[in-house]
Design a protein around this motif. Structure first.
Motif, PDB file in Angstrom:
ATOM      1  N   LYS A 124       4.690   7.512   3.773  1.00 19.74           N
ATOM      2  CA  LYS A 124       3.289   7.351   3.355  1.00 19.74           C
ATOM      3  C   LYS A 124       2.347   7.351   4.568  1.00 19.74           C
ATOM      4  CE  LYS A 124       0.430   7.175   0.030  1.00 19.74           C
ATOM      5  NZ  LYS A 124      -0.758   6.488   0.219  1.00 19.74           N
ATOM      6  N   PRO A 181       0.785  -1.236   0.000  1.00 18.53           N
ATOM      7  CA  PRO A 181       0.000   0.000   0.000  1.00 18.53           C
ATOM      8  C   PRO A 181       0.821   1.294   0.000  1.00 18.53           C
ATOM      9  CG  PRO A 181      -0.205  -1.175   2.089  1.00 18.53           C
ATOM     10  CD  PRO A 181       0.481  -2.096   1.149  1.00 18.53           C
ATOM     11  N   PHE A 182       2.062   1.235   0.519  1.00 21.66           N
ATOM     12  CA  PHE A 182       2.800   2.504   0.619  1.00 21.66           C
ATOM     13  C   PHE A 182       3.829   2.701  -0.490  1.00 21.66           C
ATOM     14  CE2 PHE A 182       4.596  -0.569   3.610  1.00 21.66           C
ATOM     15  CZ  PHE A 182       5.891  -0.666   3.128  1.00 21.66           C
ATOM     16  N   LEU A 183       3.726   1.865  -1.528  1.00 27.51           N
ATOM     17  CA  LEU A 183       4.643   2.057  -2.655  1.00 27.51           C
ATOM     18  C   LEU A 183       3.864   2.477  -3.904  1.00 27.51           C
ATOM     19  CD1 LEU A 183       7.046  -1.018  -2.318  1.00 27.51           C
ATOM     20  CD2 LEU A 183       7.349   1.298  -1.432  1.00 27.51           C
ATOM     21  N   MET A 206      16.172  -0.094  -2.462  1.00 25.42           N
ATOM     22  CA  MET A 206      15.080   0.806  -2.057  1.00 25.42           C
ATOM     23  C   MET A 206      14.810   0.630  -0.565  1.00 25.42           C
ATOM     24  SD  MET A 206      11.454   1.285  -3.893  1.00 25.42           S
ATOM     25  CE  MET A 206      10.899  -0.382  -3.631  1.00 25.42           C
ATOM     26  N   GLU A 256       7.418   1.946  -7.792  1.00 24.13           N
ATOM     27  CA  GLU A 256       8.201   1.391  -6.677  1.00 24.13           C
ATOM     28  C   GLU A 256       7.893  -0.086  -6.434  1.00 24.13           C
ATOM     29  OE1 GLU A 256       8.692   5.568  -4.166  1.00 24.13           O
ATOM     30  OE2 GLU A 256       7.061   4.178  -3.704  1.00 24.13           O
TER      31      GLU A 256
END
Ligand SMILES: Nc1ncnc2c1ncn2[C@@H]1O[C@H](COP(=O)(O)OP(=O)(O)OP(=O)(O)O)[C@@H](O)[C@H]1O
Ligand SMILES: [Mg+2]
Lengths: 224, 344
Positions: B10, A98-100, B1, A104
């Motif tokens: 986020k 969810p946070f990429l 990464m 990414e």
């Protein structure tokens, strides 16, 4: 050329006192570059077979040979390595991180597969595949802001960005309408043909069978 | 990464809430420990700031220095034998200034020594806090047990005893005021081993501090509060990381399914934990240090760099242990769990 063989595969689930054998000795051979479809009634064990083949859960008995190596006798780390570099998965829902961002997600997959590509090559690879799935304009978007079909396309891109030898797909088109389903199936077919990827796919959808080279029906824990 | 960092970016709010919890408990702990240390300074700076060494009092004084009377011959022998040794006495009492205002002080007298102020008869050296209250060099002070007068000769920093400013006086004046000839204590700075003196009981500096009833009781309760806070914050950390990890089980499953190593997931969690804790600690160190400066004059607050660093390390360790304990779930997550859980 045979790349993947399943031999006498059995799986028993034990819930409390009750043990139920779901897979009762499955034999299956997959040829490189071909798409094999698994069909069968709900509860017949299609997903169970697929996840065992993909190294996501252990078998109770039997053999799985991938490139001649027996996966059932491997340890967790060896299986993880195969999952990371040689397998790709697409499931009913996309299961993106969810946070990429879209871009990414693909970078992460390349990193996990311990790619030998340098940063520039990785960028190009990602740009190419995003174009292929028609998502280059959404590369900086997070999964939450994508539609179901878009997410599924990203999941497919993630499943093949690292050029795996095997693609496992469990009803990849279930959350899509029929137009989108066709697009996604064509995408899978084109990608697997160009990259010579071997695909094992579960589907409920009659229309999707047109894309398969072989169809295997599961019934009573056996494959026909 | 760096996925640890991507997630923080986020989910800022989630991590800010966690950070603010760490900040609040660590800030509270810093403040309370500053107060504990401040009170202890206020209570016994006279003793605490001495070099390591041994205190001696009469064996039959029952560990109460007030009841101790050291035989002059023993004292003479001890002072001759040990370099830097001094005999001293402490008595609580009052001083009246020229306007007849009464102030409570701790009278301290000692034999010739570098460790204590040595003053001439009729003179007095006071703790700096009395200068802040308006006394000046040259002021005349009196005491109702003393026939003469004291002239203020100077002020010294950080000499407090039993929450009262110390007043150093000459031994002759002391003997007249309290009608004794003997001293209560002998202090011998550390020369390696502990000398044994017949008829006297020895105490290290901290043992001696603990014979002062108000001191030990006060410190015990304050230290108790500090360690309770540390333990509670440890639990809070663990619970918070636990809840965060439970929320992320699906995510860990996906990552494991695509082949991310379990060790990489732990690294991700540790990175996040160190990042959040470090920022929160930096903030509470900055704030508690400025509190050091803005604390009201009368408030005994003293937070040393050493205490701050020690507590910070304890917090980092607790955070690490809390996160790791709650992270054991990560090890247990099956990739399939996420896939069967549906939409993520
Ligand atoms: N972890 C498990 N524990 C116990 N039983 C299970 C487990 N996973 C699957 N089963 C059982 O195994 C049987 C086959 O399940 P599976 O998901 O493979 O079916 P399927 O063919 O994929 O069905 P569908 O078409 O509905 O997806 C079902 O009866 C199911 O209840
Ligand atoms: Mg299924």
């Amino acid at each position: 050329m045979t790349i993947f063989t399943i031999n006498e595969l059995r799986k028993t689930f034990t819930t409390g006192e009750v043990a139920e054998e779901i897979l009762k000795g499955i034999d299956l051979t997959l040829q490189q570059g071909e798409i094999t479809a698994l069909v069968g009634a709900s509860g017949s064990g299609k997903s169970t077979l697929l996840t065992i083949a993909a190294g996501l859960q252990p078998a109770s008995d039997g053999k799985i040979l991938f490139n001649g190596r027996n996966m059932t006798s491997m340890n967790q780390e060896q299986i993880r390595k195969i999952r990371a570099s040689d397998f790709g998965f697409v499931f009913q829902s996309a299961h993106l991180v969810p946070f990429l961002t879209v871009e990414e997600q693909l970078f992460l997959m390349l990193e996990v597969s311990e790619t030998t590509l340098n940063k520039v090559q990785q960028k190009k690879e990602i740009a190419d595949i995003l174009k292929l799935i028609g998502m280059e304009h959404r590369k900086s978007a997070y999964p939450a802001s994508l539609s179901g079909g878009e997410r599924q396309r990203v999941a497919i891109a993630r499943a093949i960005i690292h050029k795996p030898q095997m693609l496992f797909a469990d009803e990849p088109t279930a959350s899509l309408d029929s137009k989108r389903s066709k697009d996604v199936m064509e995408l899978i077919r084109d990608l697997t043909k160009t990259l010579n990827i071997t695909t094992l796919m579960v589907t409920h959808d009659e229309e999707m069978l047109a894309y398969a080279d072989h169809i295997i029906t599961m019934k009573d824990g056996l494959a026909e | 990464m760096n996925i640890a960092w991507k997630e923080i970016k986020k989910s800022k709010v989630k991590f800010m809430i966690l950070g603010s919890i760490v900040f609040l408990v660590s800030f509270l702990t810093f403040i309370i420990s500053g107060l504990a240390n401040g009170l202890s300074q206020d209570n016994a700076a006279l003793i605490k700031d001495l070099p390591d060494g041994q205190f001696y009092m009469n064996e039959d004084a029952e560990e109460t220095y007030n009841l101790s009377l050291i035989d002059p011959n023993t004292q003479k022998a001890a002072l001759n034998e040990h370099d830097g040794a001094a005999a001293l006495s402490i008595q609580m009492g009052f001083l009246n200034d020229e306007a007849d205002k009464q102030r409570s002080v701790a009278f301290v007298t000692s034999t010739e020594s570098e460790l204590f102020e040595n003053v001439q008869a009729g003179e007095i050296v006071l703790d700096r806090s009395l200068e802040e209250e308006g006394l000046k060099v040259g002021d005349i002070l009196t005491n109702n047990q003393f026939s003469g007068e004291f002239t203020v000769k100077g002020f010294v920093d950080q000499q407090k005893y039993s929450h009262a400013p110390v007043a150093f006086i000459n031994m002759e004046n002391y003997k007249e005021m309290y009608r004794v000839n003997e001293m209560q204590l002998i202090f011998i700075p550390d020369g390696g081993e502990t000398p044994v003196i017949d008829g006297l009981q020895s105490f290290t500096n901290s043992e001696f501090l603990n014979t002062i009833p108000s001191y030990s009781a006060e410190q015990l309760s304050l230290n108790m509060i500090v360690w309770f806070l540390v333990v509670i914050s440890g639990l809070l950390f663990a619970i918070f990381f636990y809840m965060m990890n439970v929320q992320k089980i699906g995510l860990y499953g996906i990552l494991k399914a695509i082949g991310v190593k379990t060790s990489a997931l732990f690294k991700m969690m540790w990175t996040q934990m160190f990042f959040i804790t470090a920022i929160a600690l930096a903030l509470s160190i900055a704030l508690s240090q400025s509190f050091n400066f803005i604390a009201p004059d009368g408030m005994p607050f003293s937070l040393t760099a050493v205490t701050t660093v020690q507590l910070s390390i304890v917090f980092l360790l607790i955070g690490f242990v809390g996160a790791t304990l709650s992270g054991i779930q990560i090890k247990k997550v099956e990739p399939l769990q996420a896939i069967q859980q549906g939409e993520v």
